[in-house]
Scaffold this motif. Sequence first.
Motif, mmCIF file in Angstrom:
data_model
loop_
_atom_site.group_PDB
_atom_site.id
_atom_site.type_symbol
_atom_site.label_atom_id
_atom_site.label_comp_id
_atom_site.label_asym_id
_atom_site.label_seq_id
_atom_site.Cartn_x
_atom_site.Cartn_y
_atom_site.Cartn_z
ATOM 1 N N SER A 194 -10.711 11.567 4.434
ATOM 2 C CA SER A 194 -9.599 10.683 4.085
ATOM 3 C C SER A 194 -8.619 11.418 3.177
ATOM 4 C CB SER A 194 -10.113 9.418 3.383
ATOM 5 O OG SER A 194 -11.016 8.717 4.219
ATOM 6 N N ILE A 214 -14.761 3.657 -7.959
ATOM 7 C CA ILE A 214 -14.016 4.890 -8.235
ATOM 8 C C ILE A 214 -14.747 5.660 -9.323
ATOM 9 C CG2 ILE A 214 -11.835 5.863 -9.047
ATOM 10 C CD1 ILE A 214 -10.414 3.463 -7.885
ATOM 11 N N ASP A 270 -7.598 13.830 -2.073
ATOM 12 C CA ASP A 270 -6.739 13.826 -3.256
ATOM 13 C C ASP A 270 -7.513 14.105 -4.540
ATOM 14 O OD1 ASP A 270 -8.177 11.513 -3.348
ATOM 15 O OD2 ASP A 270 -6.476 10.163 -3.683
ATOM 16 N N LEU A 289 -10.391 2.564 -0.007
ATOM 17 C CA LEU A 289 -10.465 1.273 -0.691
ATOM 18 C C LEU A 289 -9.788 0.170 0.124
ATOM 19 C CD1 LEU A 289 -9.699 2.398 -4.363
ATOM 20 C CD2 LEU A 289 -11.915 1.866 -3.356
ATOM 21 N N GLU A 290 -8.721 0.521 0.851
ATOM 22 C CA GLU A 290 -8.029 -0.485 1.657
ATOM 23 C C GLU A 290 -8.813 -0.837 2.916
ATOM 24 O OE1 GLU A 290 -4.253 1.229 2.404
ATOM 25 O OE2 GLU A 290 -3.494 0.922 0.365
ATOM 26 N N SER A 329 -6.481 10.138 1.095
ATOM 27 C CA SER A 329 -6.381 9.514 -0.220
ATOM 28 C C SER A 329 -7.532 8.530 -0.392
ATOM 29 C CB SER A 329 -5.040 8.796 -0.390
ATOM 30 O OG SER A 329 -5.004 8.065 -1.600
ATOM 31 N N HIS A 330 -7.963 8.372 -1.634
ATOM 32 C CA HIS A 330 -9.020 7.395 -1.895
ATOM 33 C C HIS A 330 -8.537 5.970 -1.666
ATOM 34 C CE1 HIS A 330 -6.715 7.213 -5.629
ATOM 35 N NE2 HIS A 330 -7.329 6.098 -5.913
ATOM 36 N N LYS A 331 -7.214 5.774 -1.713
ATOM 37 C CA LYS A 331 -6.675 4.439 -1.482
ATOM 38 C C LYS A 331 -6.922 3.987 -0.043
ATOM 39 C CE LYS A 331 -3.062 4.975 -4.994
ATOM 40 N NZ LYS A 331 -1.605 4.985 -5.249
ATOM 41 N N GLU A 332 -6.910 4.939 0.893
ATOM 42 C CA GLU A 332 -7.183 4.573 2.282
ATOM 43 C C GLU A 332 -8.595 4.003 2.431
ATOM 44 O OE1 GLU A 332 -6.552 7.931 4.737
ATOM 45 O OE2 GLU A 332 -4.425 8.148 4.264
#
Length: 333
Positions: A183, A223, A140, A190-191, A185-188
Amino acid sequence: MDFPLFPLIVGGIALLVLLYFFPISLWITAIFSGVRVSLFQLAFMRVRKVPPALIVNSLITSTKAGLELTANDLETHYLAGGNVPSVIKALISADKANIPLSFKQATAIDLAGRDVFEAVTTSVNPKVINTPNVAAVAQDGIQLIAKARVTVRANITQLVGGAGEETILARVGEGIVTSIGSSRSHKEVLENPDKISKLVLSKGLDAGTAFEILSIDIADVDIGENIGAKLQTDQASADLRVAEARAEERRAMAVAMEQENRAKTQEAKALVVQAEAEIPKAIAEAFRSGNLGVMDYYKMRNVQADTDMRDSIANPGGQGGSVKPGREEGRMS
């Protein structure tokens, strides 16, 4: 009764030389410690510039630890440039920790430039290597900066010819970049930061190295910049500059075409003026040949005057009207 001084000095010097080449006290210490070494062996060590105390003390330490070594083995390793006390300590530590390590392996590791005692210690007590900050970009476009802790244990069989810590760090960094880059998304990330550890561990990064990777723990994930937006902004700026360049090119072409049309207009006007300049000549020639009479000439003047009047009424502030034949004729005459 006076004794001669010179024989005493010579005798003292001879005794010191004898005690230097034949260290009796060291030999007695070796015997009481259960180490079999002769005075001639100690003397030959002096001749070969090998410190007898180093060899004897190392033999005593290894014998008390239950290791079966000889003075020739230790002397050979010393002459080869090895660190005898470090090898002895490594062999004792490996024996107590039930790690299979032979004297040949220990000396080879030592001569290869590695600290064999530290290698055995690392094999018994694994150490943690902190990786530098590794920056990677998710799909992303968000940049993530990760830092990992790699727990490694020395692989005794790979210490000779195996890669070092720098290779481990480089491979782990590459694995982190690959994991984050795959990945969506970067959220994946971080989660589930353990996703990076599982993916990196599955690659077998310790192959061909002097260490065995026990675990990879992600210590921190921060981030960074929005690389995707920055790239899009740069692309938009580049497209804008290209469009401006093309528009400037079209404007320049339009200006050039306008100048060319103005030149053509001036050329056409010049041709008109040149053609009008021939009219008085034609009228004069008509008078001479009798093809034009006086009344015809005045009628033409009246028509010309009416035309000039209409032009002045239609364009009050302009310079309307056509060329008057009478004036041109007067100039020629």
